[in-house]
Design a protein around this motif. Structure first.
Motif, mmCIF file in Angstrom:
data_model
loop_
_atom_site.group_PDB
_atom_site.id
_atom_site.type_symbol
_atom_site.label_atom_id
_atom_site.label_comp_id
_atom_site.label_asym_id
_atom_site.label_seq_id
_atom_site.Cartn_x
_atom_site.Cartn_y
_atom_site.Cartn_z
ATOM 1 N N ALA A 1 27.246 12.163 22.733
ATOM 2 C CA ALA A 1 26.454 10.490 23.490
ATOM 3 C C ALA A 1 26.422 10.887 25.325
ATOM 4 N N HIS B 1 24.982 8.510 28.080
ATOM 5 C CA HIS B 1 25.112 6.858 28.889
ATOM 6 C C HIS B 1 23.719 7.252 29.631
ATOM 7 N N GLU C 1 21.749 -2.735 18.555
ATOM 8 C CA GLU C 1 21.293 -2.286 20.493
ATOM 9 C C GLU C 1 22.058 -4.050 20.397
ATOM 10 N N GLU D 1 23.461 -3.177 25.937
ATOM 11 C CA GLU D 1 23.179 -1.708 25.477
ATOM 12 C C GLU D 1 22.598 -1.376 24.421
ATOM 13 N N ARG E 1 21.739 1.820 21.311
ATOM 14 C CA ARG E 1 22.419 2.364 20.689
ATOM 15 C C ARG E 1 22.315 4.026 19.954
ATOM 16 N N GLU F 1 25.073 9.179 16.681
ATOM 17 C CA GLU F 1 25.157 8.717 18.321
ATOM 18 C C GLU F 1 24.858 10.132 19.565
ATOM 19 N N VAL G 1 22.431 6.741 24.767
ATOM 20 C CA VAL G 1 22.793 5.235 24.764
ATOM 21 C C VAL G 1 22.691 4.477 26.106
#
Length: 322
Positions: free
Chosen positions: A25, A27, A51, A55, A57, A65, A68
Motif C-alpha cells: 500500500a 499512503h 473510511e 483516512e 482505504r 489494500e 490509503v
C-alpha cells in the motif's frame, strides 16, 4: 547526518532481499477527501475498503489494500521536490486495462497511454497531482530496460524501439467485448506492481535501496538520471529518478503527496534480515508512522523509516504471511 540515512556511501549488499519481496500500500496526502474518494473509486476503479475522518482505504475487489488517502493537506503536490513520481497498479490482462482507459475517456479525464514494449501503461494524476500508472505486463512484445547508461527497448524481432511510443489503441480496445461494463471495479488480482520515487541523488538512493535494504540493481541510466531496483528478477519494484532536480528537497509537510509506501517481505525471517541490515547501517527505525515516534519493540505492523531523500517507508511482512 540526516535522520534515517547512512552517513556515506555504503558497501554493496552481500545478499539479495528475499525473492518474493514486493511493494504494498501507498499512503498519500490529499486536500479534499470527498474529491479524492470519487476519483479513486469512480475514475480509477478501486474499491473503498474502509473510511474514517482520518483516512480512506482503497484496494482491489478481493480486499487487498493498495492506496490509503489522508485528507487535510492545505495545497496540492509541490513540484521539484522528492516524493512520489507515481504508484503503479498492475492489472492481470489487457482487457482490464482497456476497461480503465475506456472509463477515463468516457469522463474526459486526461490520460497518457504508452507502449513500453514489455508493459502497456496508462499514466494519469489524481486531482492533487499524485502520479499514477496503471499497467499490464507484455513481455511477449519485447524488452524495455537500461543498458550502457541509457534506457533501451527492443521488440521480439530485435528491432530497437523508443520504449515510449503511443499505445496501439485499436489493439488494446479489441480486448473488450460488447457487453463489458466500463464502470466495473478493478479486479481481485490487482496489486501494487511498483513504486517510482523522486530522489535527490541516484547513487545515494541506489546505495540505500541496494546496499542496505538489499534490492538487486536492474539498471542505472546515468544519462537519464534514473535507476531500477527489484527483488527476484522483476523489471523493477522501485524506480528512482532525479527528474525533480539533483539535490531536490522534500515536499512541505502541509502539501499533498507521499506519506509513506510499503515494502512487503514474505515472512518474519526475511523481515528480520532487512531490519538487521538497516540497524547495522545506523538507520533510525520506529514502530509508528510518525517521524518523531520513539523506537520501541517491534510489533505486527513492522517498522517505519526514511530513505536519504526523506521518502518514508514501511517495511513489514505481506498480509497473511506465514
Amino acid at each position: 547526518m540526516l535522520e534515517g540515512t547512512t552517513a556515506t556511501t555504503v558497501r554493496p549488499a552481500t545478499s539479495s532481499i528475499a525473492a518474493a519481496t514486493g511493494v504494498g500500500a501507498v499512503h498519500l496526502g490529499v486536500t479534499d477527501g470527498e474529491a479524492a474518494k470519487a476519483f479513486y473509486g469512480q475514475a480509477v476503479g478501486l474499491t473503498l475498503l474502509s473510511e474514517t475522518e482520518e483516512e480512506l482505504r482503497f484496494g482491489s475487489s478481493a480486499g487487498r489494500e493498495l492506496v490509503v488517502l489522508v485528507p487535510g493537506s492545505s495545497r496540492p503536490v509541490v513540484e521539484r521536490t522528492t516524493g512520489l513520481y507515481h504508484l503503479a497498479l498492475l492489472l492481470p490482462d489487457r482487457r482490464e486495462l482497456a476497461r480503465v482507459m475506456g472509463r477515463l475517456a468516457s469522463i474526459h479525464y486526461p490520460q497518457a497511454p504508452t507502449d513500453h514494449v514489455m508493459t502497456k501503461s496508462d499514466y494519469l494524476s489524481d486531482p492533487d497531482g499524485n502520479g499514477i500508472e496503471i499497467y499490464v505486463e507484455s513481455p511477449e512484445d519485447g524488452f524495455f530496460g537500461m543498458e550502457n547508461g541509457v534506457f533501451l527497448a527492443r521488440d521480439t524481432a530485435g528491432n530497437l524501439r523508443s520504449g515510449r511510443d503511443p499505445m496501439d489503441l485499436d489493439e488494446m480496445f479489441s480486448h473488450l467485448s460488447p457487453g463489458d461494463r466500463l464502470d466495473a471495479q478493478l479486479p481481485a488480482e490487482t496489486r501494487m506492481g511498483h513504486v517510482h520515487l523522486h530522489v535527490r541523488d541516484i547513487q545515494e538512493a541506489v546505495d540505500f535501496y541496494h546496499g542496505v535494504i538489499g534490492f538487486d540493481v536492474m539498471g542505472i541510466a546515468e544519462r537519464w538520471g534514473a535507476a531500477f531496483v527489484s527483488a527476484g528478477g522483476y523489471h523493477h519494484h522501485l524506480g528512482l529518478n532525479i527528474w525533480a532536480g539533483q539535490g531536490a528537497p522534500p515536499g512541505p509537510p502541509d502539501a499533498a503527496g507521499l506519506r509513506h509506501f510499503t515494502i512487503e517481505l514474505p515472512d518474519e525471517a526475511s523481515l528480520a534480515e532487512v531490519v538487521a541490515r538497516l540497524t547495522a547501517a545506523g538507520v533510525t527505525l520506529a514502530d509508528h508512522p510518525a517521524p518523531e515516534a520513539p523506537l520501541k519493540a517491534p510489533d505486527q505492523n513492522g517498522w517505519w523509516l526514511q530513505d536519504p531523500s526523506h521518502n518514508r517507508i514501511h517495511v513489514t511482512t505481506r498480509p497473511n504471511a506465514n
